[in-house]
Design a protein around this motif. Structure first.
Motif, mmCIF file in Angstrom:
data_model
loop_
_atom_site.group_PDB
_atom_site.id
_atom_site.type_symbol
_atom_site.label_atom_id
_atom_site.label_comp_id
_atom_site.label_asym_id
_atom_site.label_seq_id
_atom_site.Cartn_x
_atom_site.Cartn_y
_atom_site.Cartn_z
ATOM 1 N N ASN A 110 -27.738 -18.237 -17.338
ATOM 2 C CA ASN A 110 -26.261 -18.001 -16.970
ATOM 3 C C ASN A 110 -25.514 -18.819 -17.136
ATOM 4 O O ASN A 110 -25.544 -20.002 -16.349
ATOM 5 C CB ASN A 110 -26.437 -17.428 -15.384
ATOM 6 C CG ASN A 110 -25.181 -17.235 -14.992
ATOM 7 O OD1 ASN A 110 -24.230 -16.651 -15.246
ATOM 8 N ND2 ASN A 110 -25.063 -17.847 -13.521
ATOM 9 N N PHE A 129 -21.879 -20.061 -14.476
ATOM 10 C CA PHE A 129 -21.877 -20.765 -13.361
ATOM 11 C C PHE A 129 -21.232 -22.406 -13.721
ATOM 12 O O PHE A 129 -20.378 -22.855 -13.240
ATOM 13 C CB PHE A 129 -23.340 -21.468 -12.924
ATOM 14 C CG PHE A 129 -23.238 -22.093 -11.503
ATOM 15 C CD1 PHE A 129 -23.034 -21.417 -10.306
ATOM 16 C CD2 PHE A 129 -23.410 -23.372 -11.761
ATOM 17 C CE1 PHE A 129 -23.109 -22.184 -9.385
ATOM 18 C CE2 PHE A 129 -23.540 -24.158 -10.407
ATOM 19 C CZ PHE A 129 -23.259 -23.641 -9.216
ATOM 20 N N TYR A 152 -22.728 -17.752 -8.670
ATOM 21 C CA TYR A 152 -24.226 -17.084 -8.920
ATOM 22 C C TYR A 152 -24.725 -16.368 -7.640
ATOM 23 O O TYR A 152 -24.895 -17.008 -6.759
ATOM 24 C CB TYR A 152 -25.234 -18.341 -9.335
ATOM 25 C CG TYR A 152 -26.498 -18.052 -9.499
ATOM 26 C CD1 TYR A 152 -26.995 -17.478 -10.787
ATOM 27 C CD2 TYR A 152 -27.409 -18.377 -8.649
ATOM 28 C CE1 TYR A 152 -28.329 -17.002 -10.872
ATOM 29 C CE2 TYR A 152 -28.639 -17.893 -8.890
ATOM 30 C CZ TYR A 152 -29.208 -17.358 -9.906
ATOM 31 O OH TYR A 152 -30.379 -17.058 -10.140
ATOM 32 N N THR A 195 -27.012 -11.637 -10.382
ATOM 33 C CA THR A 195 -26.581 -12.159 -11.662
ATOM 34 C C THR A 195 -27.500 -11.684 -12.653
ATOM 35 O O THR A 195 -28.725 -12.194 -12.926
ATOM 36 C CB THR A 195 -26.552 -13.575 -11.687
ATOM 37 O OG1 THR A 195 -25.435 -14.150 -10.747
ATOM 38 C CG2 THR A 195 -25.991 -14.293 -12.900
ATOM 39 N N PRO A 220 -29.062 -21.719 -10.738
ATOM 40 C CA PRO A 220 -27.938 -21.091 -11.150
ATOM 41 C C PRO A 220 -27.496 -21.158 -12.672
ATOM 42 O O PRO A 220 -26.709 -20.289 -12.887
ATOM 43 C CB PRO A 220 -26.781 -21.618 -10.449
ATOM 44 C CG PRO A 220 -27.322 -23.059 -9.974
ATOM 45 C CD PRO A 220 -28.782 -22.871 -10.076
ATOM 46 N N VAL A 242 -23.268 -20.466 -4.703
ATOM 47 C CA VAL A 242 -24.590 -19.837 -4.974
ATOM 48 C C VAL A 242 -25.001 -18.946 -3.703
ATOM 49 O O VAL A 242 -24.938 -19.473 -2.730
ATOM 50 C CB VAL A 242 -25.682 -20.901 -5.003
ATOM 51 C CG1 VAL A 242 -27.033 -20.232 -5.466
ATOM 52 C CG2 VAL A 242 -25.385 -21.811 -6.365
#
Length: 174
Positions: A56, A59, A65, A70, A93, A166
């Motif tokens: 991902n 982030f 995240y 996600t 993340p 997060v």
């Protein structure tokens, strides 16, 4: 998979482009993704573990995240594994992974905040001699190389730190 050395009981990190499965079979996307997942899991057997990247990059752009929500940004197949009820996800993340199989918790427990350093998922995969499989994907997609670069201290590699929001299990952290 058997011809390239995947065996029952292996732990594999699969980099994939699943479009060929849909094109060859003519199946709908969901069915093609399940076929590919079943192929991996059937060869690995009950004692094997399939791991896929669920990276991902948002982030890094200051977007929050959510560990549970996600989506992976590295392919439809990775999301198919990620949201499979049998899978678990490593907690990171940026460089998270999803896995199905009995060794998932061992590989994903007590991982560091480092993407590629000691106790990262990459480090653990190296320690247990996991196999990396490329399915309709090239070696250019091999993020494991960054772990090797960091491990041997290549001159051109440097550490970069990211912070952000997060969330996991209903709790938020910054």
């Amino acid at each position: 998979l058997i011809k390239v050395g995947v065996e029952q009981g292996d732990i594999i990190l699969a980099h994939s482009d699943s479009t060929v499965v849909r094109e060859v079979t003519g199946l709908k996307w969901a069915d093609a993704l399940n076929l590919l997942k079943d192929c991996f899991l059937n060869v690995l057997g009950e004692s094997g573990t399939l791991i896929v990247p669920t990276f991902n990059y948002d982030f890094c752009k200051s977007k929050p995240y959510s560990h549970e929500r996600t989506r992976s940004q590295v392919g439809m197949f990775t999301n198919s594994v990620l949201f499979d009820k049998r899978s678990i996800r490593s907690f990171h993340p940026i460089y998270s992974f999803a896995a199905i199989g009995p060794k998932s918790k061992d590989v994903f427990s007590n991982i560091s905040k480092s993407s590629f350093g000691n106790n990262s998922v990459f480090h653990k995969l190296h320690q247990i001699n996991a196999k990396v499989v490329f399915f309709n994907s090239s070696f250019e997609d091999c993020t494991f190389i960054h772990y090797i670069e960091q491990s041997i201290g290549v001159e051109y590699r440097y550490l970069k730190y990211f912070t952000g929001e997060v969330s996991i299990n209903g709790s938020k952290y910054v």
